[in-house]
Design a protein around this motif. Sequence first.
Motif, PDB file in Angstrom:
ATOM      1  N   UNK A 218       0.844  -1.208   0.000  1.00 16.87           N
ATOM      2  CA  UNK A 218       0.000   0.000   0.000  1.00 16.87           C
ATOM      3  C   UNK A 218       0.876   1.254   0.000  1.00 16.87           C
ATOM      4  N   UNK A 219       2.182   1.042   0.068  1.00 24.39           N
ATOM      5  CA  UNK A 219       3.166   2.122  -0.048  1.00 24.39           C
ATOM      6  C   UNK A 219       4.529   1.471  -0.286  1.00 24.39           C
ATOM      7  N   UNK A 220       5.560   2.307  -0.392  1.00 21.20           N
ATOM      8  CA  UNK A 220       6.884   1.745  -0.707  1.00 21.20           C
ATOM      9  C   UNK A 220       7.338   0.761   0.373  1.00 21.20           C
ATOM     10  N   UNK A 221       7.110   1.130   1.622  1.00 23.48           N
ATOM     11  CA  UNK A 221       7.599   0.294   2.725  1.00 23.48           C
ATOM     12  C   UNK A 221       6.948  -1.093   2.687  1.00 23.48           C
ATOM     13  N   UNK A 222       5.625  -1.134   2.572  1.00 24.41           N
ATOM     14  CA  UNK A 222       4.947  -2.431   2.599  1.00 24.41           C
ATOM     15  C   UNK A 222       5.243  -3.234   1.320  1.00 24.41           C
ATOM     16  N   UNK A 223       5.424  -2.544   0.192  1.00 23.26           N
ATOM     17  CA  UNK A 223       5.768  -3.261  -1.049  1.00 23.26           C
ATOM     18  C   UNK A 223       7.146  -3.908  -0.898  1.00 23.26           C
ATOM     19  N   UNK A 224       8.078  -3.166  -0.274  1.00 20.68           N
ATOM     20  CA  UNK A 224       9.423  -3.711  -0.055  1.00 20.68           C
ATOM     21  C   UNK A 224       9.368  -4.938   0.845  1.00 20.68           C
ATOM     22  N   UNK A 225       8.571  -4.811   1.921  1.00 18.61           N
ATOM     23  CA  UNK A 225       8.478  -5.941   2.855  1.00 18.61           C
ATOM     24  C   UNK A 225       7.931  -7.182   2.153  1.00 18.61           C
ATOM     25  N   UNK A 226       6.889  -6.962   1.342  1.00 18.14           N
ATOM     26  CA  UNK A 226       6.311  -8.111   0.617  1.00 18.14           C
ATOM     27  C   UNK A 226       7.336  -8.691  -0.353  1.00 18.14           C
ATOM     28  N   UNK A 227       8.019  -7.814  -1.084  1.00 18.34           N
ATOM     29  CA  UNK A 227       9.024  -8.300  -2.036  1.00 18.34           C
ATOM     30  C   UNK A 227      10.148  -9.047  -1.330  1.00 18.34           C
TER      31      UNK A 227
ATOM     32  N   UNK B 194      11.640 -15.984 -10.939  1.00 15.96           N
ATOM     33  CA  UNK B 194      10.540 -16.924 -10.713  1.00 15.96           C
ATOM     34  C   UNK B 194       9.261 -16.197 -10.299  1.00 15.96           C
ATOM     35  N   UNK B 195       9.357 -14.870 -10.120  1.00 15.06           N
ATOM     36  CA  UNK B 195       8.212 -14.121  -9.579  1.00 15.06           C
ATOM     37  C   UNK B 195       7.525 -13.350 -10.707  1.00 15.06           C
ATOM     38  N   UNK B 196       6.228 -13.567 -10.849  1.00 16.01           N
ATOM     39  CA  UNK B 196       5.439 -12.927 -11.905  1.00 16.01           C
ATOM     40  C   UNK B 196       4.388 -12.034 -11.250  1.00 16.01           C
ATOM     41  N   UNK B 197       4.637 -10.718 -11.301  1.00 20.67           N
ATOM     42  CA  UNK B 197       3.675  -9.764 -10.722  1.00 20.67           C
ATOM     43  C   UNK B 197       2.747  -9.321 -11.840  1.00 20.67           C
ATOM     44  N   UNK B 198       1.512  -9.745 -11.725  1.00 19.26           N
ATOM     45  CA  UNK B 198       0.554  -9.515 -12.819  1.00 19.26           C
ATOM     46  C   UNK B 198      -0.009  -8.102 -12.785  1.00 19.26           C
TER      47      UNK B 198
ATOM     48  N   UNK C 279      12.798  -7.176 -27.159  1.00 23.09           N
ATOM     49  CA  UNK C 279      11.619  -7.207 -26.297  1.00 23.09           C
ATOM     50  C   UNK C 279      11.784  -8.253 -25.189  1.00 23.09           C
ATOM     51  N   UNK C 280      13.017  -8.595 -24.908  1.00 24.23           N
ATOM     52  CA  UNK C 280      13.272  -9.467 -23.755  1.00 24.23           C
ATOM     53  C   UNK C 280      12.820  -8.760 -22.486  1.00 24.23           C
ATOM     54  N   UNK C 281      12.450  -9.567 -21.503  1.00 26.70           N
ATOM     55  CA  UNK C 281      11.849  -9.007 -20.290  1.00 26.70           C
ATOM     56  C   UNK C 281      12.693  -7.889 -19.688  1.00 26.70           C
ATOM     57  N   UNK C 282      13.972  -8.150 -19.490  1.00 27.48           N
ATOM     58  CA  UNK C 282      14.744  -7.135 -18.775  1.00 27.48           C
ATOM     59  C   UNK C 282      15.035  -5.912 -19.621  1.00 27.48           C
ATOM     60  N   UNK C 283      15.170  -6.098 -20.925  1.00 26.58           N
ATOM     61  CA  UNK C 283      15.404  -4.931 -21.797  1.00 26.58           C
ATOM     62  C   UNK C 283      14.200  -3.992 -21.722  1.00 26.58           C
ATOM     63  N   UNK C 284      12.995  -4.550 -21.778  1.00 25.96           N
ATOM     64  CA  UNK C 284      11.784  -3.715 -21.714  1.00 25.96           C
ATOM     65  C   UNK C 284      11.638  -3.114 -20.323  1.00 25.96           C
ATOM     66  N   UNK C 285      11.856  -3.926 -19.303  1.00 25.25           N
ATOM     67  CA  UNK C 285      11.618  -3.423 -17.947  1.00 25.25           C
ATOM     68  C   UNK C 285      12.672  -2.399 -17.529  1.00 25.25           C
TER      69      UNK C 285
ATOM     70  N   UNK D 126       5.568  -7.114 -13.951  1.00 24.79           N
ATOM     71  CA  UNK D 126       6.338  -6.032 -13.335  1.00 24.79           C
ATOM     72  C   UNK D 126       7.494  -6.591 -12.490  1.00 24.79           C
ATOM     73  N   UNK D 127       8.636  -5.986 -12.660  1.00 28.82           N
ATOM     74  CA  UNK D 127       9.799  -6.367 -11.871  1.00 28.82           C
ATOM     75  C   UNK D 127       9.756  -5.639 -10.537  1.00 28.82           C
ATOM     76  N   UNK D 128      10.446  -6.183  -9.579  1.00 26.26           N
ATOM     77  CA  UNK D 128      10.441  -5.611  -8.229  1.00 26.26           C
ATOM     78  C   UNK D 128      10.803  -4.114  -8.234  1.00 26.26           C
ATOM     79  N   UNK D 129      11.878  -3.762  -8.950  1.00 26.74           N
ATOM     80  CA  UNK D 129      12.319  -2.366  -8.887  1.00 26.74           C
ATOM     81  C   UNK D 129      11.308  -1.422  -9.540  1.00 26.74           C
ATOM     82  N   UNK D 130      10.568  -1.926 -10.537  1.00 29.28           N
ATOM     83  CA  UNK D 130       9.526  -1.090 -11.155  1.00 29.28           C
ATOM     84  C   UNK D 130       8.416  -0.781 -10.163  1.00 29.28           C
TER      85      UNK D 130
END
Length: 489
Positions: free
Chosen positions: A151-160, A171-175, A255-261, A434-438
């Motif tokens: 619900x904010x940066x802190x909680x997103x970091x904790x979840x990640x 291995x993580x796919x954030x839809x 269009x590889x995942x990391x190039x796009x992200x 979505x990647x974690x850093x995004x």
Amino acid sequence: MTSQFIPVEPFDYVVFGGTGDLAERKLIPSLFRRFCDGQIPETSRIIGAARSNMETGEYRTFARKAIDEHAPSDDAGQIAAFMELLHYVAVDALSERGWEELKSLLGKEDKVRAFYLAVGPSIFGPIADRLDQHGMVRDRSRLVIEKPIGKDLKSARELNETIGRHFREDQIFRIDHYLGKETVQNLMALRFANTLYQPVWNASFIDHVQITVAESIGVEGRGSYYDKAGAIRDMMQNHLLQLLCLVAMEPPASIDADAVRDEKLKVLRSLKAIDAGNAAQQTVRGQYKAGASGGEAVPGYLDEVENDLSETESFVALKAEIETWRWAGVPFYLRTGKRLPARVSEIVIEFKPVPHNAFGDAGTDMKANRLILRLQPDEGVSQSIMIKDPGPGGLRLRQVTLDMSFAESFDAHAPDAYERLLLDVIRGNQTLFMRRDEVEAAWRWIDPIIEGWLAAGVKPAKYTAGSWGPTASIALIERDGRTWHEGET
Ligand code: NAP
């Protein structure tokens, strides 16, 4: 023209929350459609997991109803074959119940194993913990999670952090299901598979961009979650910012995942900050009051969430600016809300007017070119251009719209976003996830807006259900001499 369907390798899909709304409306119907097109081998399994006591037979009855309602088919043979793929295990994320049964059902075969968490975010962590404790996370395992990611940066970091202790980032796919939509991928095709747009895709030729994600419904049954989140967390932080990234990113090397992200991340990091100093000028918050939707009277937000004191916004509009050479001076107007007049999601790229009118009086109605990418209700891409009005009688100009979606050229139906995304998980293709850093960069930009609202006392302005939001939203764009695109070409 017939679409090509390339089968994926056999898999086990474990759907935590397999009895819930998302599984019923989207996941099971989408997997069924991919099965009907021959993309899912019959040695795959789809395992529903939730607390309810249920036998596999009962789960198949539940799935059958979901298909009848959301992906109806007359092909009894295919339905029966799909039913064979389905299994059910009663598992409680918060106790030891069912985990060993799930492990033994999965067995030792080295198949791709996807764990889809179609459950509330508070149990994402406990499920990841237990999957690992019980030895179910292997090299070819994948974890799929839905919004909200914090619900904010802190909680997103904790979840990640929590899920990152058990699953590698690859291995993580954030839809974000908006990214699975045909039109969103078409945006990448238009931009990077044609020479036409790239040279004009910048501040020299584009006047501004609008992104609208409008819903006609209210909070429905999600009131208790929504009242804690509001439109900025529920929609802006993820869907609208993701769309903005795809419009604004530099051409990736592939269009590889990391190039796009990587390119999307750079956009997020280039957004000009909005905080207490400018939140009142750059953003508008709204909350609907009673009005009408689809010709019927509907209650206001406060009644729907049963909280007379709520100051949560059901509408947000903002003017974003990207501090790069490409986009300097090009505003991105973003708005999203509930109880608006229509369910429509679209991206409008408005080009600059021609620098000189060579047509005299005939050119006074000349309109700037617009590229419109519609995500819903009907996916499609259109480009408005000026032409000579056909016929005799001198040269008059007329605006016409070119339909660039060519959907009728394909005999297959436009697949639901989940159909593509569910199988991309099996393929291990993270381009549309979505990647974690995004996710964290998006929160890093959103958090100061929310804090700025608090500090500057920016409260939601009331708007009537069934209208396009508070008048301040119209003023946000009109004071720059522009107007929101509402249906016309
Ligand atoms: P839902 O209808 O409330 O379903 C929740 C599911 O979780 C049920 O199957 C429930 O079954 C199961 N569950 C609850 N507690 C559990 C526990 N302790 N252990 C194991 N299973 C448990 O919710 P939903 O609408 O499907 O949403 C699921 C997730 O997707 C949420 O994070 C939501 O934000 C996200 N999402 C949903 C949609 C949508 O269209 N519905 C769209 C985008 C994102 P039991 O009660 O039998 O355990």
